[in-house]
Design an enzyme around this catalytic site. Structure first.
Site, PDB file in Angstrom:
ATOM      1  N   SER A  66       0.831  -1.267  -0.092  1.00  0.00           N
ATOM      2  CA  SER A  66       0.180   0.213  -0.114  1.00  0.00           C
ATOM      3  C   SER A  66       0.706   1.336   0.054  1.00  0.00           C
ATOM      4  CB  SER A  66      -0.974   0.088   1.260  1.00  0.00           C
ATOM      5  OG  SER A  66      -1.605  -1.024   1.179  1.00  0.00           O
TER       6      SER A  66
HETATM    7  N1  SAH Z   1      -0.389  -5.285   4.091  1.00  0.00           N
HETATM    8  C1  SAH Z   1       0.188  -5.379   3.015  1.00  0.00           C
HETATM    9  C2  SAH Z   1      -0.765  -5.356   1.832  1.00  0.00           C
HETATM   10  C3  SAH Z   1      -0.950  -6.295   0.750  1.00  0.00           C
HETATM   11  S1  SAH Z   1      -2.021  -6.348  -0.539  1.00  0.00           S
HETATM   12  C4  SAH Z   1       1.330  -4.848   2.849  1.00  0.00           C
HETATM   13  O1  SAH Z   1       1.773  -4.178   3.784  1.00  0.00           O
HETATM   14  O2  SAH Z   1       2.255  -5.370   1.867  1.00  0.00           O
HETATM   15  C5  SAH Z   1      -3.164  -7.457   0.087  1.00  0.00           C
HETATM   16  C6  SAH Z   1      -2.797  -8.851   0.351  1.00  0.00           C
HETATM   17  O3  SAH Z   1      -4.032  -9.429   0.964  1.00  0.00           O
HETATM   18  C7  SAH Z   1      -1.992  -9.707  -0.571  1.00  0.00           C
HETATM   19  O4  SAH Z   1      -1.075 -10.256  -0.340  1.00  0.00           O
HETATM   20  C8  SAH Z   1      -3.455 -10.751  -0.878  1.00  0.00           C
HETATM   21  O5  SAH Z   1      -2.724 -12.059  -1.189  1.00  0.00           O
HETATM   22  C9  SAH Z   1      -3.827 -11.010   0.708  1.00  0.00           C
HETATM   23  N2  SAH Z   1      -5.112 -11.204   0.630  1.00  0.00           N
HETATM   24  C10 SAH Z   1      -6.267 -11.336   0.082  1.00  0.00           C
HETATM   25  N3  SAH Z   1      -7.369 -11.980   0.448  1.00  0.00           N
HETATM   26  C11 SAH Z   1      -6.675 -12.597   1.660  1.00  0.00           C
HETATM   27  C12 SAH Z   1      -7.351 -13.375   2.757  1.00  0.00           C
HETATM   28  N4  SAH Z   1      -8.665 -14.034   2.536  1.00  0.00           N
HETATM   29  N5  SAH Z   1      -6.849 -13.827   3.583  1.00  0.00           N
HETATM   30  C13 SAH Z   1      -5.500 -13.432   3.898  1.00  0.00           C
HETATM   31  N6  SAH Z   1      -4.884 -12.854   2.871  1.00  0.00           N
HETATM   32  C14 SAH Z   1      -5.471 -12.178   1.974  1.00  0.00           C
END
Ligand code: SAH
Length: 219
Positions: A66
Protein backbone atom coordinates in the site's frame (compact mmCIF):
# COMPACT_ATOMS: atom_id res chain seq x y z
CA UNK A 1 25.96 -0.85 3.16
CA UNK A 2 26.09 2.23 5.39
CA UNK A 3 26.17 4.70 2.47
CA UNK A 4 23.05 3.19 0.98
CA UNK A 5 21.22 3.00 4.27
CA UNK A 6 21.86 6.70 4.85
CA UNK A 7 20.36 7.43 1.45
CA UNK A 8 17.20 5.49 2.34
CA UNK A 9 17.06 7.07 5.78
CA UNK A 10 16.88 10.48 4.12
CA UNK A 11 14.20 9.30 1.71
CA UNK A 12 12.24 7.97 4.66
CA UNK A 13 12.50 11.26 6.51
CA UNK A 14 11.21 13.09 3.41
CA UNK A 15 8.37 10.60 3.06
CA UNK A 16 7.22 11.16 6.64
CA UNK A 17 7.50 14.91 6.39
CA UNK A 18 5.91 15.48 2.97
CA UNK A 19 3.40 12.65 2.62
CA UNK A 20 2.47 11.71 6.17
CA UNK A 21 2.87 14.56 8.67
CA UNK A 22 1.96 17.20 6.07
CA UNK A 23 -1.34 15.42 5.46
CA UNK A 24 -2.41 15.45 9.06
CA UNK A 25 -1.10 12.24 10.63
CA UNK A 26 -0.24 13.23 14.21
CA UNK A 27 0.11 9.94 16.13
CA UNK A 28 3.72 10.07 17.31
CA UNK A 29 4.03 6.28 17.42
CA UNK A 30 2.93 5.99 13.81
CA UNK A 31 5.32 8.73 12.69
CA UNK A 32 8.22 7.17 14.63
CA UNK A 33 7.53 3.70 13.20
CA UNK A 34 7.44 5.05 9.65
CA UNK A 35 10.72 6.86 10.20
CA UNK A 36 12.29 3.65 11.42
CA UNK A 37 11.02 0.75 9.27
CA UNK A 38 13.16 0.29 6.11
CA UNK A 39 10.33 0.20 3.55
CA UNK A 40 12.75 -0.45 0.68
CA UNK A 41 13.49 -3.91 2.09
CA UNK A 42 9.83 -4.89 1.61
CA UNK A 43 9.94 -4.53 -2.21
CA UNK A 44 12.04 -6.23 -4.88
CA UNK A 45 15.52 -4.91 -5.51
CA UNK A 46 14.50 -3.27 -8.80
CA UNK A 47 11.90 -1.13 -6.99
CA UNK A 48 13.91 -0.13 -3.92
CA UNK A 49 14.56 3.41 -5.10
CA UNK A 50 10.80 3.92 -5.57
CA UNK A 51 9.86 2.51 -2.17
CA UNK A 52 9.43 5.92 -0.52
CA UNK A 53 7.25 7.38 -3.27
CA UNK A 54 3.64 8.43 -2.78
CA UNK A 55 2.11 5.35 -4.44
CA UNK A 56 1.56 1.61 -4.06
CA UNK A 57 4.04 -0.78 -5.73
CA UNK A 58 3.69 -4.30 -7.13
CA UNK A 59 4.93 -7.17 -4.93
CA UNK A 60 4.20 -10.06 -7.34
CA UNK A 61 1.15 -12.30 -7.76
CA UNK A 62 -0.79 -9.17 -8.84
CA UNK A 63 -0.67 -7.85 -5.27
CA UNK A 64 0.62 -4.51 -3.99
CA UNK A 65 2.30 -2.87 -1.01
CA UNK A 66 0.00 0.00 0.00
CA UNK A 67 0.86 3.67 -0.47
CA UNK A 68 2.70 4.97 2.64
CA UNK A 69 -0.04 7.46 3.53
CA UNK A 70 -2.73 4.75 3.54
CA UNK A 71 -0.58 2.63 5.89
CA UNK A 72 -0.20 5.64 8.21
CA UNK A 73 -3.90 6.55 8.08
CA UNK A 74 -5.09 3.01 8.80
CA UNK A 75 -2.56 2.53 11.60
CA UNK A 76 -3.49 5.83 13.26
CA UNK A 77 -7.18 4.94 13.02
CA UNK A 78 -6.54 1.79 15.07
CA UNK A 79 -5.59 3.97 18.09
CA UNK A 80 -3.03 1.46 19.26
CA UNK A 81 -1.66 0.93 22.76
CA UNK A 82 1.61 -0.84 23.41
CA UNK A 83 -0.01 -3.85 25.10
CA UNK A 84 -2.38 -4.49 22.19
CA UNK A 85 -2.66 -7.71 20.22
CA UNK A 86 -3.47 -6.91 16.62
CA UNK A 87 -4.73 -9.08 13.77
CA UNK A 88 -3.87 -8.21 10.18
CA UNK A 89 -5.58 -9.87 7.22
CA UNK A 90 -3.38 -9.72 4.10
CA UNK A 91 0.31 -9.90 5.08
CA UNK A 92 1.53 -9.10 1.55
CA UNK A 93 4.98 -7.49 1.66
CA UNK A 94 4.93 -7.44 5.47
CA UNK A 95 5.41 -3.67 5.67
CA UNK A 96 2.14 -2.91 7.44
CA UNK A 97 2.78 -5.76 9.90
CA UNK A 98 6.26 -4.37 10.62
CA UNK A 99 4.81 -0.92 11.33
CA UNK A 100 2.27 -2.46 13.71
CA UNK A 101 4.94 -4.62 15.39
CA UNK A 102 6.98 -1.53 16.12
CA UNK A 103 4.06 -0.07 18.09
CA UNK A 104 2.29 -2.99 19.79
CA UNK A 105 3.05 -6.11 21.84
CA UNK A 106 2.14 -8.71 19.22
CA UNK A 107 0.91 -8.86 15.64
CA UNK A 108 -0.88 -11.83 14.09
CA UNK A 109 -0.98 -11.71 10.32
CA UNK A 110 -2.61 -14.00 7.76
CA UNK A 111 -1.80 -14.40 4.04
CA UNK A 112 -3.64 -16.58 1.53
CA UNK A 113 -1.06 -16.74 -1.29
CA UNK A 114 1.59 -19.32 -0.42
CA UNK A 115 4.56 -17.83 -2.28
CA UNK A 116 3.97 -14.42 -0.67
CA UNK A 117 3.52 -16.03 2.74
CA UNK A 118 6.85 -17.91 2.50
CA UNK A 119 8.82 -14.95 1.20
CA UNK A 120 7.53 -12.54 3.82
CA UNK A 121 7.96 -15.03 6.68
CA UNK A 122 11.64 -15.28 5.69
CA UNK A 123 11.94 -11.50 5.66
CA UNK A 124 10.47 -11.22 9.18
CA UNK A 125 13.06 -13.75 10.38
CA UNK A 126 15.88 -11.96 8.62
CA UNK A 127 14.88 -8.58 10.08
CA UNK A 128 14.25 -10.21 13.48
CA UNK A 129 10.65 -9.13 13.90
CA UNK A 130 10.04 -11.67 16.65
CA UNK A 131 6.64 -10.34 17.71
CA UNK A 132 4.98 -11.07 14.36
CA UNK A 133 3.10 -14.37 14.22
CA UNK A 134 2.25 -15.52 10.69
CA UNK A 135 -0.30 -17.90 9.24
CA UNK A 136 -0.98 -19.22 5.73
CA UNK A 137 -4.76 -19.29 5.50
CA UNK A 138 -7.94 -17.55 4.40
CA UNK A 139 -8.00 -14.61 6.79
CA UNK A 140 -11.65 -13.75 6.25
CA UNK A 141 -12.45 -16.28 8.99
CA UNK A 142 -10.04 -14.53 11.37
CA UNK A 143 -7.89 -16.40 13.90
CA UNK A 144 -10.33 -17.84 16.41
CA UNK A 145 -7.69 -19.48 18.66
CA UNK A 146 -5.94 -16.16 19.29
CA UNK A 147 -9.09 -14.01 19.53
CA UNK A 148 -10.28 -11.60 20.83
CA UNK A 149 -8.06 -8.88 19.36
CA UNK A 150 -7.72 -5.27 20.47
CA UNK A 151 -7.49 -4.22 16.85
CA UNK A 152 -8.06 -5.78 13.43
CA UNK A 153 -6.80 -4.36 10.13
CA UNK A 154 -7.85 -5.74 6.77
CA UNK A 155 -5.51 -4.69 3.96
CA UNK A 156 -7.57 -5.97 1.03
CA UNK A 157 -10.98 -4.76 -0.16
CA UNK A 158 -14.03 -6.57 1.20
CA UNK A 159 -17.51 -6.63 -0.41
CA UNK A 160 -18.95 -6.15 3.08
CA UNK A 161 -17.77 -6.21 6.70
CA UNK A 162 -17.12 -9.88 7.62
CA UNK A 163 -19.19 -10.52 10.75
CA UNK A 164 -16.80 -13.25 11.94
CA UNK A 165 -14.07 -10.63 12.23
CA UNK A 166 -16.28 -8.26 14.22
CA UNK A 167 -17.01 -11.18 16.57
CA UNK A 168 -13.24 -11.62 17.15
CA UNK A 169 -12.84 -8.03 18.27
CA UNK A 170 -12.70 -7.37 22.03
CA UNK A 171 -15.05 -4.87 23.69
CA UNK A 172 -13.22 -1.58 23.21
CA UNK A 173 -11.64 -3.00 20.03
CA UNK A 174 -11.09 -1.11 16.77
CA UNK A 175 -11.17 -2.38 13.20
CA UNK A 176 -10.20 -0.70 9.93
CA UNK A 177 -11.02 -2.11 6.52
CA UNK A 178 -11.80 -1.10 2.93
CA UNK A 179 -15.37 -1.98 1.90
CA UNK A 180 -16.79 -1.62 -1.61
CA UNK A 181 -16.59 -3.07 -5.10
CA UNK A 182 -13.40 -4.14 -6.83
CA UNK A 183 -12.65 -0.69 -8.26
CA UNK A 184 -13.10 1.55 -5.26
CA UNK A 185 -13.83 1.18 -1.58
CA UNK A 186 -14.68 3.22 1.44
CA UNK A 187 -12.18 2.99 4.29
CA UNK A 188 -14.31 2.09 7.30
CA UNK A 189 -13.34 2.44 10.94
CA UNK A 190 -15.35 0.42 13.38
CA UNK A 191 -15.42 0.63 17.16
CA UNK A 192 -16.98 -2.00 19.39
CA UNK A 193 -18.29 -1.19 22.87
CA UNK A 194 -20.93 -2.50 25.31
CA UNK A 195 -23.70 -0.97 23.25
CA UNK A 196 -22.60 -2.39 19.92
CA UNK A 197 -20.74 -1.30 16.81
CA UNK A 198 -20.00 2.29 15.78
CA UNK A 199 -18.88 2.95 12.22
CA UNK A 200 -17.26 5.96 10.60
CA UNK A 201 -15.87 6.50 7.12
CA UNK A 202 -12.32 7.72 6.56
CA UNK A 203 -12.83 8.29 2.82
CA UNK A 204 -12.21 6.55 -0.48
CA UNK A 205 -9.42 4.11 -1.29
CA UNK A 206 -8.44 1.36 -3.69
CA UNK A 207 -7.18 -2.03 -2.59
CA UNK A 208 -6.75 -5.45 -4.17
CA UNK A 209 -9.56 -7.90 -3.48
CA UNK A 210 -10.05 -9.73 -0.21
CA UNK A 211 -10.59 -13.25 -1.56
CA UNK A 212 -12.10 -15.91 0.67
CA UNK A 213 -15.09 -17.47 2.33
CA UNK A 214 -16.28 -14.19 3.86
CA UNK A 215 -14.88 -11.97 1.12
CA UNK A 216 -14.95 -12.14 -2.68
CA UNK A 217 -15.47 -15.71 -3.83
CA UNK A 218 -13.56 -15.35 -7.11
CA UNK A 219 -10.09 -14.08 -8.00
N1 SAH B 1 -0.54 -5.30 4.20
C1 SAH B 1 0.10 -5.57 2.94
C2 SAH B 1 -0.82 -5.30 1.77
C3 SAH B 1 -0.71 -6.37 0.76
S1 SAH B 1 -1.94 -6.40 -0.51
C4 SAH B 1 1.43 -4.85 2.83
O1 SAH B 1 1.78 -4.09 3.74
O2 SAH B 1 2.16 -5.07 1.86
C5 SAH B 1 -3.14 -7.46 0.17
C6 SAH B 1 -2.73 -8.87 0.50
O3 SAH B 1 -3.91 -9.51 1.00
C7 SAH B 1 -2.26 -9.72 -0.67
O4 SAH B 1 -1.01 -10.28 -0.38
C8 SAH B 1 -3.34 -10.80 -0.79
O5 SAH B 1 -2.86 -12.05 -1.23
C9 SAH B 1 -3.88 -10.85 0.63
N2 SAH B 1 -5.21 -11.43 0.78
C10 SAH B 1 -6.30 -11.28 0.00
N3 SAH B 1 -7.34 -11.98 0.49
C11 SAH B 1 -6.89 -12.59 1.63
C12 SAH B 1 -7.49 -13.46 2.58
N4 SAH B 1 -8.76 -13.86 2.49
N5 SAH B 1 -6.73 -13.89 3.61
C13 SAH B 1 -5.42 -13.52 3.73
N6 SAH B 1 -4.81 -12.71 2.85
C14 SAH B 1 -5.53 -12.25 1.81
Amino acid sequence: MPANSLKYERMREQMVEKQIAARGITDTYVLAAMRKIPRHLFVSEALMDQAYGDFPLPIGEQQTISQPFIVAEMTQALQLNKDDRVLEIGTGSGYQAAILAEIVFRVYTIERIHSIFVKTRRLFDKLRYHNIVTKYSDGTSGWIDESPFDAIIVTAGAPEIPKVLVDQLSVGGRMVLPVGDQYSQDLIRLYKDDEGIHKTSLGGCRFVKLVGEHGWRDQ
